[in-house]
Every structure is written in structure tokens, then in C-alpha cells.
Motif scaffolding. Structure first.
Motif, PDB file in Angstrom:
ATOM      1  N   GLN A  12      12.093   3.453  -3.627  1.00  0.00           N
ATOM      2  CA  GLN A  12      11.515   2.185  -4.085  1.00  0.00           C
ATOM      3  C   GLN A  12      12.505   1.420  -4.963  1.00  0.00           C
ATOM      4  OE1 GLN A  12       7.930   3.812  -5.852  1.00  0.00           O
ATOM      5  NE2 GLN A  12       6.663   3.036  -4.161  1.00  0.00           N
ATOM      6  N   GLU A  14       2.123   2.066   3.488  1.00  0.00           N
ATOM      7  CA  GLU A  14       3.269   1.267   3.940  1.00  0.00           C
ATOM      8  C   GLU A  14       4.555   1.764   3.310  1.00  0.00           C
ATOM      9  OE1 GLU A  14       5.302  -1.845   5.995  1.00  0.00           O
ATOM     10  OE2 GLU A  14       3.480  -0.665   6.291  1.00  0.00           O
ATOM     11  N   TRP A  15       4.507   2.144   2.032  1.00  0.00           N
ATOM     12  CA  TRP A  15       5.689   2.706   1.378  1.00  0.00           C
ATOM     13  C   TRP A  15       6.119   4.002   2.069  1.00  0.00           C
ATOM     14  CZ3 TRP A  15       9.042   0.351  -1.395  1.00  0.00           C
ATOM     15  CH2 TRP A  15       8.695  -0.670  -2.271  1.00  0.00           C
ATOM     16  N   GLU A  16       5.176   4.850   2.365  1.00  0.00           N
ATOM     17  CA  GLU A  16       5.501   6.108   3.030  1.00  0.00           C
ATOM     18  C   GLU A  16       6.089   5.863   4.417  1.00  0.00           C
ATOM     19  OE1 GLU A  16       5.566   9.022   1.895  1.00  0.00           O
ATOM     20  OE2 GLU A  16       4.328   8.998   0.074  1.00  0.00           O
ATOM     21  N   LEU A  72      10.468   9.252  -3.002  1.00  0.00           N
ATOM     22  CA  LEU A  72       9.903   7.921  -2.753  1.00  0.00           C
ATOM     23  C   LEU A  72      10.187   6.969  -3.905  1.00  0.00           C
ATOM     24  CD1 LEU A  72       8.189   6.007  -1.052  1.00  0.00           C
ATOM     25  CD2 LEU A  72       6.139   6.953  -2.164  1.00  0.00           C
ATOM     26  N   THR A  73      10.124   7.470  -5.130  1.00  0.00           N
ATOM     27  CA  THR A  73      10.412   6.611  -6.285  1.00  0.00           C
ATOM     28  C   THR A  73      11.854   6.121  -6.248  1.00  0.00           C
ATOM     29  OG1 THR A  73       8.784   7.798  -7.632  1.00  0.00           O
ATOM     30  CG2 THR A  73      10.431   6.488  -8.796  1.00  0.00           C
ATOM     31  N   SER A 124       0.844  -1.198   0.000  1.00  0.00           N
ATOM     32  CA  SER A 124       0.000   0.000   0.000  1.00  0.00           C
ATOM     33  C   SER A 124       0.875   1.242   0.000  1.00  0.00           C
ATOM     34  CB  SER A 124      -0.913   0.006   1.228  1.00  0.00           C
ATOM     35  OG  SER A 124      -0.148   0.129   2.422  1.00  0.00           O
ATOM     36  N   SER A 125       0.282   2.347  -0.412  1.00  0.00           N
ATOM     37  CA  SER A 125       1.014   3.617  -0.415  1.00  0.00           C
ATOM     38  C   SER A 125       1.393   4.031   0.997  1.00  0.00           C
ATOM     39  CB  SER A 125       0.155   4.706  -1.060  1.00  0.00           C
ATOM     40  OG  SER A 125      -0.136   4.391  -2.408  1.00  0.00           O
TER      41      SER A 125
END
Length: 364
Positions: free
Chosen positions: A98, A71-73, A94-95, A68-69
Motif C-alpha cells: 500500500q 480490492e487491495w488483496e 500488504l501494508t 475495499s479490503s
């Protein structure tokens, strides 16, 4: 012993047949390929600084990536708290996070997959009685060592989270590398022994076998020295060849006292020692190849081919090492250099294994 008599003997005594042993060998050779890929992924992970992107060790649940977004954040926010983030270039978003996260995740996922690929066939072959009784405890130890390697990997990564560090500690990196080499070499040797359990006689080559042992030892030492070079980033200084700063032995080699501390903490000494060991490995290898191809020795075709392959790989690896240095450690080339280093170790072990009959012949 003729092939059909070997099979009959195996059936009557409960010893696995040649076919069963070769099935085990194919499985172990496959594991070696997976470990080689793992080592290559590890090199790329280190070179791109991706190893610190995952800041926890979850052997089971960690197999599931962020979904999910939010969780990435959350993970990116945690990454921002370590010193390495402050060293990233402007615009690291963020990219970008990742990108390095996925490389480390694939590295860890491949390690888990390799463990499963080792354990399940081990159970299968053991239940079917296709593994020699004397070999089974050793394979169990190897599997346990693989688990230890996972812990050593996390022990290494966690050193990069210290407030005063933006990369992992060199000694921990080298420890991780050494365990990987031990695992790889042990599995490869067992695989070769199961594939060719009865070595052919190689008369007159005891001395050559000893020289090949020296090649294997020098190769291993050179790889370990390469680990110190990578961990300390000593490859980014003195990017010239063959001289270092216009000198054979660079200035600053003996900057620390006691003298031996330079081998582990002085960049000039670390890079010079790696070069010296690499050159010693190449010279010793080519001497062994020339000896093995001499008409007086008359090696059988298998050992002769193994020696020639060893010579080719050592030349390729030496050229790759020089190119990596002169081009200031580009990621792709440096990763290839690390992979070919393991292939060189493999070639040395294969050549040594093909000469097993030299020892047997000498003892008869």
C-alpha cells in the motif's frame, strides 16, 4: 511602444492586452510548478520502486483508488506475479504494498490534475479571446503532447512486467523524461514571452546569449545522461569523487564494441559521461556568469540577476550531485537532485529569455 499605447493598439486590433497576456502567463507558470512537482514525484516513484505497483492503465477510472479490503488483496495478488515482488525484502506485506501503491497513485493523480489544470483555462482563455491567435495552435499541441506523455509513462511502466526484468527499461525511462522536459521547457518559454512580450535591448551581449544557449543545451544533455544513470542504476557503482576506482576514466569504459554502445549499456561509461557533462555544464555556466557580470558588458539589472541566479543554482546542483553519489543515492537527496536539475534548466531558459533583446539589437 509605451504601455498605454500597447493597450490601445491591442483593443483596436483584437490582439490581447498586456493584462490578458499576463493572466495567461500566470496560468502557464502555475502549470510549470505543477510539472516540477510531477517530475519530483516521478523521481521518488522510481527510486522507491513504486512505479510497478499499479499494473494497469485506466486514464479515467484509475482516478478512483481501491476502496475495499478485497480490492487491495486483489491488486496485491497481481503484484506478486511480477519479478519485482520477488526482489522485495522478507516481510513485504500488504501494508508495504500500500505504501508504494499510494506514491504511484499520487503520481498518476497529479498528472491527471495537471492535465485538467491545463485544459480548462485553455478553453476559458480561448473563448474570451485572451490567447493570441498564433499561440493557440501551439498550446493545443502542448496539451496533446501531455496526453502522449501519459501513454509514454505507461509504455515505460509496462516494460517492468517482463518476466526477465525487475525494473523499467532505461530507454523507455529516458523517453518519458525527455517528453517531460520538452513539455516543461515549452510551457515555461511561452509563459515568459507572454509575461514580457517586448524584450528590452541588450546591446553587446550576442556572444553571451550564444554561450547561454550552450549552457541550456549542456544542461539538457546532462539531465538526459542522468536519466540513463538512474535507469541503469549506474549511480550505485564508483561512489567516490573525483576519481572512479582510483582513475579519471574508469576501467571498463570501453568494454563493449562498437564503442558507442558503452554510452548506453556500460555502467562505468554511463556514470562517467554524466559526470563529464555535469562538469562541462558547471564550467560553461560559471564562465557565462563571469562574462555577464563583467563591467565592460554592463547588462541591465534583469539579465544580470538572471545570470547570477543561474550561477547559484549550478553550484547547488553540482554539490547535490556529488553528495548523492558519495552517499550512494539516498531517496530524498536523489529526488532533490532531480528537481534542482529542472530548476537549473529553468534558470538557463530564464537567463536566455532575458537576453532576447541581444538578438533584436543585433538585427537592427
Amino acid at each position: 511602444m509605451p504601455f498605454d499605447l500597447v493597450i490601445a493598439h491591442g483593443r483596436s486590433t483584437g490582439v490581447p492586452s498586456i493584462g490578458a497576456r499576463r493572466a495567461v502567463a500566470i496560468w502557464l507558470f502555475t502549470i510549470c510548478v505543477m510539472l516540477l512537482v510531477m517530475i519530483g514525484l516521478g523521481g521518488a516513484t522510481r527510486l522507491t520502486g513504486s512505479g510497478l505497483s499499479i499494473m494497469d492503465w485506466q486514464p479515467i477510472s484509475g482516478i478512483v483508488p481501491p476502496l475495499s479490503s478485497a480490492e487491495w488483496e486483489r491488486l496485491f495478488a497481481i503484484y506478486k506475479t511480477i519479478p519485482q515482488y520477488k526482489m522485495q525484502p522478507l516481510g513485504f506485506d500488504l501494508t508495504s504494498f500500500q505504501h508504494i501503491f499510494w506514491l504511484e497513485w499520487i503520481h498518476r493523480f497529479w498528472g491527471r490534475l495537471t492535465g485538467i489544470a491545463f485544459l480548462l483555462p485553455l478553453i476559458y482563455f480561448a473563448v474570451r479571446g485572451q490567447i493570441r491567435r498564433k499561440l493557440l495552435p501551439g498550446l493545443i499541441v502542448i496539451f496533446c503532447l501531455g496526453g502522449v506523455q501519459g501513454f509514454v509513462g505507461w509504455f515505460m511502466v509496462s516494460s517492468g512486467f517482463f518476466p526477465d526484468s525487475d525494473h523499467v527499461q532505461t530507454l523507455r525511462l529516458v523517453a518519458h523524461l525527455v517528453v517531460a522536459l520538452v513539455l516543461y521547457a515549452a510551457i515555461l518559454w511561452v509563459a515568459m514571452t507572454e509575461w514580457v512580450p517586448y524584450p528590452p535591448a541588450v546591446p553587446g551581449s550576442v556572444g553571451l546569449r550564444r554561450l547561454v544557449i550552450a549552457v541550456v543545451v549542456l544542461t539538457a544533455l546532462t539531465i538526459i545522461a542522468g536519466g540513463f544513470t538512474a535507469g541503469s542504476r549506474a549511480g550505485y557503482v564508483f561512489n567516490s569523487f573525483p576519481l572512479m576506482g582510483g582513475r579519471i576514466i574508469p576501467r571498463g569504459y570501453d568494454a563493449l564494441h562498437p564503442f558507442w554502445m558503452n554510452w548506453f549499456h556500460t555502467l562505468a561509461a554511463i556514470q562517467f559521461d554524466h559526470r563529464l557533462l555535469a562538469t562541462a555544464t558547471a564550467v560553461t555556466t560559471l564562465a557565462a556568469v563571469l562574462w555577464g557580470s563583467s563591467r565592460q558588458l554592463r547588462l541591465p539589472q534583469g539579465p544580470r540577476d538572471a545570470m547570477l541566479a543561474l550561477g547559484v543554482v549550478v553550484v547547488v546542483q553540482y554539490v547535490l550531485g556529488v553528495a548523492t553519489l558519495l552517499l550512494v543515492v539516498p531517496v530524498d537527496l536523489a529526488t532533490l537532485h532531480q528537481v534542482v536539475a529542472v530548476l537549473l534548466l529553468s534558470a538557463g531558459l530564464i537567463a536566455l529569455h532575458s537576453l532576447r533583446g541581444a538578438r533584436a539589437h543585433a538585427q537592427t
